[in-house]
Design a protein around this motif. Structure first.
Motif, PDB file in Angstrom:
ATOM      1  N   PRO A   1       0.828  -1.209   0.000  1.00  0.00           N
ATOM      2  CA  PRO A   1       0.000   0.000   0.000  1.00  0.00           C
ATOM      3  C   PRO A   1       0.866   1.264   0.000  1.00  0.00           C
ATOM      4  N   ILE A   2       0.584   2.154  -0.934  1.00  0.00           N
ATOM      5  CA  ILE A   2       1.204   3.483  -0.957  1.00  0.00           C
ATOM      6  C   ILE A   2       0.086   4.506  -1.136  1.00  0.00           C
ATOM      7  N   PRO A   3       0.280   5.740  -0.692  1.00  0.00           N
ATOM      8  CA  PRO A   3      -0.789   6.735  -0.817  1.00  0.00           C
ATOM      9  C   PRO A   3      -1.240   6.896  -2.267  1.00  0.00           C
ATOM     10  N   MET A   4      -2.544   6.933  -2.453  1.00  0.00           N
ATOM     11  CA  MET A   4      -3.114   7.082  -3.789  1.00  0.00           C
ATOM     12  C   MET A   4      -3.142   8.555  -4.177  1.00  0.00           C
ATOM     13  N   VAL A   5      -2.788   8.844  -5.426  1.00  0.00           N
ATOM     14  CA  VAL A   5      -2.860  10.200  -5.958  1.00  0.00           C
ATOM     15  C   VAL A   5      -3.641  10.170  -7.264  1.00  0.00           C
ATOM     16  N   ASP A   6      -4.238  11.317  -7.607  1.00  0.00           N
ATOM     17  CA  ASP A   6      -4.983  11.395  -8.853  1.00  0.00           C
ATOM     18  C   ASP A   6      -4.058  11.813  -9.997  1.00  0.00           C
ATOM     19  N   ALA A   7      -4.638  12.058 -11.150  1.00  0.00           N
ATOM     20  CA  ALA A   7      -3.835  12.381 -12.332  1.00  0.00           C
ATOM     21  C   ALA A   7      -3.070  13.683 -12.172  1.00  0.00           C
ATOM     22  N   GLU A   8      -3.553  14.577 -11.298  1.00  0.00           N
ATOM     23  CA  GLU A   8      -2.881  15.857 -11.063  1.00  0.00           C
ATOM     24  C   GLU A   8      -1.959  15.816  -9.857  1.00  0.00           C
ATOM     25  N   LEU A   9      -1.666  14.604  -9.381  1.00  0.00           N
ATOM     26  CA  LEU A   9      -0.775  14.400  -8.228  1.00  0.00           C
ATOM     27  C   LEU A   9      -1.323  15.006  -6.949  1.00  0.00           C
ATOM     28  N   ASN A  10      -2.639  14.991  -6.799  1.00  0.00           N
ATOM     29  CA  ASN A  10      -3.264  15.393  -5.547  1.00  0.00           C
ATOM     30  C   ASN A  10      -3.585  14.148  -4.732  1.00  0.00           C
ATOM     31  N   PRO A  11      -3.312  14.143  -3.415  1.00  0.00           N
ATOM     32  CA  PRO A  11      -3.643  12.976  -2.596  1.00  0.00           C
ATOM     33  C   PRO A  11      -5.142  12.690  -2.641  1.00  0.00           C
ATOM     34  N   THR A  12      -5.477  11.424  -2.662  1.00  0.00           N
ATOM     35  CA  THR A  12      -6.879  11.011  -2.636  1.00  0.00           C
ATOM     36  C   THR A  12      -7.288  10.784  -1.187  1.00  0.00           C
ATOM     37  N   ILE A  13      -8.257  11.554  -0.723  1.00  0.00           N
ATOM     38  CA  ILE A  13      -8.676  11.500   0.674  1.00  0.00           C
ATOM     39  C   ILE A  13      -9.721  10.415   0.851  1.00  0.00           C
ATOM     40  N   GLY A  14      -9.499   9.539   1.839  1.00  0.00           N
ATOM     41  CA  GLY A  14     -10.443   8.460   2.101  1.00  0.00           C
ATOM     42  C   GLY A  14     -11.606   8.884   2.967  1.00  0.00           C
ATOM     43  N   ALA A  15     -11.356   9.717   3.969  1.00  0.00           N
ATOM     44  CA  ALA A  15     -12.409  10.200   4.864  1.00  0.00           C
ATOM     45  C   ALA A  15     -11.992  11.562   5.395  1.00  0.00           C
ATOM     46  N   ALA A  16     -12.977  12.436   5.579  1.00  0.00           N
ATOM     47  CA  ALA A  16     -12.679  13.787   6.046  1.00  0.00           C
ATOM     48  C   ALA A  16     -13.850  14.301   6.871  1.00  0.00           C
TER      49      ALA A  16
END
Length: 660
Positions: free
Chosen positions: A360-375
């Motif tokens: 597991p590594i932190p997921m990022v979107d196409a624009e290299l923004n972290p994908t937040i799981g819960a907020a």
């Protein structure tokens, strides 16, 4: 004796010239100091000090009136047309009704430094444009660099009056020259395809690197799209807008260049909205007061804010004890600071390269923004009380007590003092000394919205931990939640700033805390988090429900900040800010090592080369999120972790324009 017909007119003319000389204000020379630097206004209300005339322009002397020919039919002089008296400024009006003992014309109020600034600013008016080169990012152990041609038309308007009006506009554009980062990151797709086909993804990535490194100039001249891919990016044409000054009846500061604080800084202290290179935010501060009531407010983004703060205060005894300083200055305030969409957890994906292959590594979107799981939203409410124990023409001592409650979490208490000194008449130096003592619950942190908030809300680096050699971070809010059963902490904050006005300002700030007492929950040994490399996958989701958690050691809660700036008005403006915080996997500070993710550095220099030519250089070390790290072209090696890392950026620009 016969009187000369022109004698009366001559006497009237001489008298008028003398009166004009006495009431006219002296001229203000271009090379004289511009009053006070930003946020260094003399205490209001007070009448403005007269400014001396420049030595090269002596005051006009009365000249004898010319002899006049006698008028054959003299007539009485015309009746003067009455003119309306000048409208006083709010400060002048307040000073007119203020007892003389209340005014301090030589006392410097407000902040002395611009900690958090990322550019050196002209101290005069300027119209022109810049062109140069920037590197994004650059470091000794990676070739993931992109080089850009930078162009920025720019306008600066700075009033010399005491209204503090300043306006800076600019359109920063970056056109690609060479991009090794984008070309190499395309190799992740090749590695992923190879992995899905049952082949070695490392070999596929290495072969891709060998090919893609030749395509580094394929997008030559292309505008950097990351600079204009968010709504907030379009507000950055406003570099800064300032009206008034701190602690004056009205103060407005809209900017993408400075940090923000609220009240005493116990919740929002030097919050920097632009610590991530790929996000530009224009924040705003609005303060106002009238007599014994007022408010302070801030937001981090005028387009889409996710950090907001409001403080309202009243001085209830001022109308009744105007001559008793501690009672007159007693202030009671209530505050609320809100963080919207604060991450509780980030999402994870499978790595495709060593050392994170299938981990597991932190997921990022196409624009290299972290994908937040819960907020969730975070609200901190507070009660603030302050008074001045001492007040003279050149110094004062303020003491304050703040109680803060983070809704659904812990609370904290701050007992603080602020010494302020101004030296000289008019002032040539100013000193600030702030000291605070903190006591807070294990699930609370003083200055939750600090300079590192935008990074730490996603990766709380003081609490990083390893799992099978991979580095993981909880979010800041997740750490506080997990630490709720721990021990309370006591600590302190110390800040010292010394400004030689219009010459040099130096400052330092240090913070630290330690555990006290017993844990809230018996048997609590520390906050615990998922041991990710031991978790399993269910489809594309990591499942840690059956995996024992990893317990962290107590956090090393400490930081140090150093700052210096040279605001020479005409030829040179320069600044440097260095800040470091402790990390739990390191012992103490390694100052100025510049090899860890716990250090940031901002430096900028603006130098006049010719009357119409200026050089501006910047070296900054702050945060980037990249898919790839530790790329070695010679060995065709790539690593992947998709965490934020502190990296260097450089820029060198020439400005052509008129400064006046």
């Amino acid at each position: 004796m016969r009187k000369c017909p022109g004698g009366t007119a001559m006497r009237h003319a001489r008298l008028a010239a003398l009166v004009l000389l006495l009431v006219s204000p002296p001229a203000h020379g271009d090379d004289s100091p511009p009053g006070n630097p930003p946020d260094q206004a003399p205490e209001e209300p007070s009448p403005p000090e007269p400014e001396p005339a420049p030595a090269t322009q002596p005051a006009p002397q009365p000249q004898p009136a010319p002899e006049l020919e006698p008028d054959p039919d003299p007539s009485p002089p015309p009746t003067p047309v009455p003119t309306a008296p000048p409208v006083p400024t709010p400060s002048q009006a307040a000073a007119a009704v203020m007892p003389a003992s209340r005014t301090r014309p030589h006392f410097i109020k407000g902040e002395l430094s611009t900690v958090g600034a990322v550019h050196a600013l002209t101290q005069r008016n300027f119209v022109g444009a810049s062109a140069g080169i920037s590197a994004v990012p650059s470091s000794a152990d990676t070739v993931l660099n992109a080089f850009f041609l930078t162009v920025e038309p720019q306008v600066d308007i700075r009033s010399r009056k005491r209204d503090g009006f300043k306006l800076g506009l600019g359109v920063p554009l970056q056109f690609q020259l060479i991009d090794t980062r984008g070309a190499l990151e395309r190799c992740l797709s090749a590695a992923r395809d190879a992995k899905d086909a049952g082949k070695d993804p490392g070999e596929a990535a290495s072969a891709c690197v060998d090919t893609e490194k030749e395509r580094a100039q394929s997008d030559l001249g292309k505008l950097r799209s990351r600079d204009w891919d968010e709504p907030s990016d379009y507000a950055k044409v406003i570099r800064y807008l300032t009206i008034g000054a701190e602690e004056q009846p009205f103060y407005l500061n809209v900017s993408r260049l400075f940090s923000h604080s609220l009240g005493h800084g116990t919740v929002v202290r030097r919050y920097n909205p632009n610590l991530d290179y790929n996000t530009t935010r224009v924040g705003a501060t609005l303060d106002a007061y009238y007599r014994f009531v007022g408010f302070e407010s801030m937001l981090n983004d005028i387009v889409d804010p996710d950090v907001l703060g409001l403080l309202a205060f009243v001085r209830p005894l001022e109308p009744f004890f105007s001559d008793v300083v501690p009672l007159r200055s007693l202030s009671v305030g209530v505050s609320a600071s809100v963080g919207r969409n604060v991450p509780l957890a980030v999402s994870y994906e499978k790595g495709v390269l060593d050392p994170g292959l299938d981990e597991p590594i932190p997921m990022v979107d196409a624009e290299l923004n972290p994908t937040i799981g819960a907020a969730t939203d975070v609200t901190v409410v507070g009660l603030d009380v302050e008074t001045k124990l001492l007040r003279t023409e050149s110094s004062d001592l303020k003491v304050y007590f703040d109680a803060q409650q983070m809704v659904d979490h812990g609370r904290g208490y701050t007992l603080g003092s602020l010494w302020r000194f101004s030296l000289g008449k008019p002032s040539t130096q100013a000193i600030r000394l702030r000291a605070e003592a903190h006591l807070f619950d294990p699930d609370y942190l003083p200055a939750f919205f600090d300079g590192f908030y935008d990074i730490h809300k996603i990766q709380f680096m003081p609490a990083g931990y390893y799992s099978a050699g991979l580095l993981y971070y909880p979010t800041k809010l997740a750490y506080l939640t997990a630490n709720a059963g721990g021990k309370r902490r006591a600590g302190g904050y110390l800040e010292l700033t010394h400004s030689f006005l219009n010459r040099m300002t130096i400052g330092l700030a240090a913070r630290g805390s330690f555990e006290i007492g017993s844990p809230r929950e018996p048997g609590f040994t520390g906050p615990s988090f998922d041991d990710y490399t031991k978790c399993t996958w269910k489809e594309d989701q990591v499942d840690c429900s059956a995996t024992p958690k990893q317990v962290l050691e107590p956090m090393d809660d400490a930081s140090l900040l150093l700052h210096v700036e040279f605001p020479f008005r005409k030829y040179l403006q320069a600044l440097a800010t260095y800040e470091i915080f402790a990390m739990s996997r390191k012992d103490g500070f390694d100052l100025f090592e510049f090899d860890g993710d716990n250090e940031v550095f901002f430096s900028a220099l603006r130098l006049q080369l010719l009357p119409i030519l200026f050089m501006q250089a910047e070296a900054r070390r702050f945060y980037f999120l990249q898919r790839l790290t530790n790329v070695d072209i010679d060995r065709l090696k790539i690593e992947q972790d998709q965490n934020f890392h502190s990296e260097w950026t450089f820029a060198l620009n020439l400005y052509a324009g008129y400064e006046f």
